[in-house]
Design a protein around this motif. Sequence first.
Motif, mmCIF file in Angstrom:
data_model
loop_
_atom_site.group_PDB
_atom_site.id
_atom_site.type_symbol
_atom_site.label_atom_id
_atom_site.label_comp_id
_atom_site.label_asym_id
_atom_site.label_seq_id
_atom_site.Cartn_x
_atom_site.Cartn_y
_atom_site.Cartn_z
ATOM 1 N N ILE A 14 -43.269 35.440 -23.534
ATOM 2 C CA ILE A 14 -43.591 36.306 -22.393
ATOM 3 C C ILE A 14 -42.303 36.718 -21.676
ATOM 4 O O ILE A 14 -42.157 37.864 -21.256
ATOM 5 C CB ILE A 14 -44.553 35.606 -21.408
ATOM 6 C CG1 ILE A 14 -45.820 35.144 -22.132
ATOM 7 C CG2 ILE A 14 -44.942 36.544 -20.269
ATOM 8 C CD1 ILE A 14 -46.783 34.363 -21.261
ATOM 9 N N VAL A 15 -41.349 35.766 -21.560
ATOM 10 C CA VAL A 15 -40.056 36.111 -20.937
ATOM 11 C C VAL A 15 -39.392 37.245 -21.715
ATOM 12 O O VAL A 15 -38.916 38.224 -21.123
ATOM 13 C CB VAL A 15 -39.116 34.875 -20.870
ATOM 14 C CG1 VAL A 15 -37.734 35.271 -20.369
ATOM 15 C CG2 VAL A 15 -39.698 33.805 -19.973
ATOM 16 N N VAL A 16 -39.399 37.128 -23.050
ATOM 17 C CA VAL A 16 -38.781 38.166 -23.885
ATOM 18 C C VAL A 16 -39.496 39.505 -23.686
ATOM 19 O O VAL A 16 -38.859 40.553 -23.547
ATOM 20 C CB VAL A 16 -38.794 37.751 -25.378
ATOM 21 C CG1 VAL A 16 -38.389 38.906 -26.276
ATOM 22 C CG2 VAL A 16 -37.869 36.567 -25.587
ATOM 23 N N GLY A 17 -40.836 39.459 -23.638
ATOM 24 C CA GLY A 17 -41.599 40.681 -23.355
ATOM 25 C C GLY A 17 -41.177 41.283 -22.025
ATOM 26 O O GLY A 17 -41.010 42.497 -21.891
ATOM 27 N N THR A 242 -42.934 36.380 -16.375
ATOM 28 C CA THR A 242 -42.619 37.811 -16.264
ATOM 29 C C THR A 242 -41.594 38.074 -15.159
ATOM 30 O O THR A 242 -40.747 38.937 -15.303
ATOM 31 C CB THR A 242 -43.872 38.653 -15.988
ATOM 32 O OG1 THR A 242 -44.509 38.167 -14.807
ATOM 33 C CG2 THR A 242 -44.839 38.604 -17.144
ATOM 34 N N ALA A 243 -41.686 37.324 -14.047
ATOM 35 C CA ALA A 243 -40.718 37.557 -12.963
ATOM 36 C C ALA A 243 -39.305 37.321 -13.465
ATOM 37 O O ALA A 243 -38.395 38.123 -13.217
ATOM 38 C CB ALA A 243 -41.019 36.650 -11.767
ATOM 39 N N VAL A 246 -38.509 40.203 -16.405
ATOM 40 C CA VAL A 246 -38.318 41.582 -15.957
ATOM 41 C C VAL A 246 -37.020 41.725 -15.153
ATOM 42 O O VAL A 246 -36.302 42.720 -15.286
ATOM 43 C CB VAL A 246 -39.540 42.066 -15.134
ATOM 44 C CG1 VAL A 246 -39.279 43.446 -14.546
ATOM 45 C CG2 VAL A 246 -40.777 42.118 -16.006
ATOM 46 N N LEU A 247 -36.710 40.706 -14.362
ATOM 47 C CA LEU A 247 -35.480 40.774 -13.572
ATOM 48 C C LEU A 247 -34.251 40.811 -14.483
ATOM 49 O O LEU A 247 -33.356 41.646 -14.299
ATOM 50 C CB LEU A 247 -35.408 39.576 -12.611
ATOM 51 C CG LEU A 247 -34.391 39.712 -11.504
ATOM 52 C CD1 LEU A 247 -34.695 40.902 -10.606
ATOM 53 C CD2 LEU A 247 -34.328 38.451 -10.657
ATOM 54 N N ILE A 248 -34.237 39.936 -15.491
ATOM 55 C CA ILE A 248 -33.118 39.952 -16.452
ATOM 56 C C ILE A 248 -33.053 41.317 -17.135
ATOM 57 O O ILE A 248 -31.993 41.932 -17.237
ATOM 58 C CB ILE A 248 -33.294 38.840 -17.521
ATOM 59 C CG1 ILE A 248 -33.270 37.454 -16.878
ATOM 60 C CG2 ILE A 248 -32.203 38.945 -18.594
ATOM 61 C CD1 ILE A 248 -33.597 36.314 -17.829
ATOM 62 N N GLY A 249 -34.224 41.809 -17.570
ATOM 63 C CA GLY A 249 -34.277 43.086 -18.273
ATOM 64 C C GLY A 249 -33.754 44.240 -17.444
ATOM 65 O O GLY A 249 -33.039 45.109 -17.944
ATOM 66 N N SER A 250 -34.083 44.242 -16.138
ATOM 67 C CA SER A 250 -33.648 45.381 -15.331
ATOM 68 C C SER A 250 -32.137 45.364 -15.121
ATOM 69 O O SER A 250 -31.510 46.409 -15.006
ATOM 70 C CB SER A 250 -34.389 45.412 -14.003
ATOM 71 O OG SER A 250 -34.036 44.316 -13.226
ATOM 72 N N PHE A 251 -31.547 44.154 -15.106
ATOM 73 C CA PHE A 251 -30.081 44.088 -15.022
ATOM 74 C C PHE A 251 -29.458 44.633 -16.302
ATOM 75 O O PHE A 251 -28.508 45.412 -16.256
ATOM 76 C CB PHE A 251 -29.611 42.641 -14.800
ATOM 77 C CG PHE A 251 -29.636 42.244 -13.356
ATOM 78 C CD1 PHE A 251 -28.836 42.901 -12.429
ATOM 79 C CD2 PHE A 251 -30.469 41.238 -12.912
ATOM 80 C CE1 PHE A 251 -28.861 42.561 -11.091
ATOM 81 C CE2 PHE A 251 -30.508 40.878 -11.571
ATOM 82 C CZ PHE A 251 -29.702 41.542 -10.669
ATOM 83 N N ILE A 252 -30.030 44.230 -17.442
ATOM 84 C CA ILE A 252 -29.511 44.730 -18.725
ATOM 85 C C ILE A 252 -29.629 46.260 -18.768
ATOM 86 O O ILE A 252 -28.679 46.957 -19.126
ATOM 87 C CB ILE A 252 -30.292 44.105 -19.905
ATOM 88 C CG1 ILE A 252 -30.094 42.594 -19.922
ATOM 89 C CG2 ILE A 252 -29.849 44.723 -21.231
ATOM 90 C CD1 ILE A 252 -30.920 41.869 -20.979
#
Lengths: 328, 130
Positions: A14-17, A242-243, A246-252
């Motif tokens: 889920i984290v990866v998603g 997800t929190a 998504v936070l990691i993803g938005s930084f990337i």
Amino acid sequence: MTAILYIALKFLSIVVGGIAAGTIGSLTGLGGATVLVPLLSLFYGIPIIYATGASLVSTIATSAGSASAYTREKITNVKIGIGLEIATTAGAIVGSLTAVYINNNNYSWAIYIIFGVVLLGSLIPTVQRGKYEEPLPIKADWSTKLFQLTGSYYDKRLKKKVDYEGVRWWLAEFIMFFAGVISGLLGIGSGALKVLGMDWAMNLPMKVTTTTSNFMIGITAATGSSIYWYNGYIQVFIAAATAIGVLIGSFIGARILMKITNKNIRWIFFAILSFLGAEMLLRGLQKSRALNISLDLEVVISAIFAFIMISGLYIYTVRGVERHAKGN
Amino acid sequence: MQKEIDLDLITSYVLRTGVVVSLFFILFGTILLFVRNGGMNHTLSYLSNFSNSFDSHSIPLGGIPAGLAALDGIYYITTGLWVLIFTPISVVFIAIIDFLKDKNKLYVAMSIVVLFNLFFAMLVIPRITL
């Protein structure tokens, strides 16, 4: 022990998603939740109301994270943002209560259909955004003075201070109410509608619009999240994953966005989004029993639809830009 | 001009601190869930099942202090999620202070309406059953 490992893998998946959703969301400018809700509900088998609940909470994290940077740079207009929050928070209450009602009465197929339509609909203005940096001036109206809709910011690229005046405050409030409803109903930030309210209705510069919209998304999502919480539609296991993701993803995503020079790469992600939108629409029709097709066929139809929609938009947008360039 | 700089900087710090604190609680809570194999007398395998009946309805917010003291992972995640929810709300409070300083009555009133909506969603709506 193996059971714990299996659950750890489930959590990490889920984290990866979430990371994927956050990255695509920030690259396309539509926000992580727009990708996360379809991902969780279509491919992870998570009931859609838990998917929207988890997305809503994650939206706050990304909004607060990036708003922190933009308020420091003084591009965000906090005053205009808070004034418009009257309508978005009221809308969020209506939207989340509707979501709760729909779910309690087993109409959740409607959420899939609305989600698909909103996702596909918000792709069109998002794709065409960013053609003009500064708006054409419109004469100030009564609301400009009464609601103090003036401001200025320093544009790094243009290397000058940009002054602006907002108009038609009432029209923006009206649009913002619907942005709030959509946010509460679908668990997304509904940045596309917020941008429409400030860019099209109020005639604010794009930089001010996007950053102020981002600032507002957190407050809107906070209203919706608390209603979801009290009605039991936030699952801590999912929301925690997800929190973080998504936070990691938005930084990337933000990092990649600064580095890529070829904006055409974004079209791949627009295609993914339109595929997800079509999938949501078809799944909703399936669940309502209006349609009866196999899962394979559902994927094929969505893929064909996404291809046609994105090539059409690509040709239309690129030609529009070329014509614009010739005209100058 | 000096005052305006303060507001934007404080807002920026509050937002960032909120996110960092909340992520800390969520991460720590997740680690606790795995290390202690669950929380609130439920096993981890039950909590991670998407179709279980354990959701935010089952977590009394009044139990947070005791839950934190007992190192219960669920309460740590819950705290993290609520810190996240309150982060954007605190920004509205900062804005009110600024509008009060400017004697901008219209915007003080409008910020209060926004806060009213937020607290209506938190305090009044939970008491209405759908």
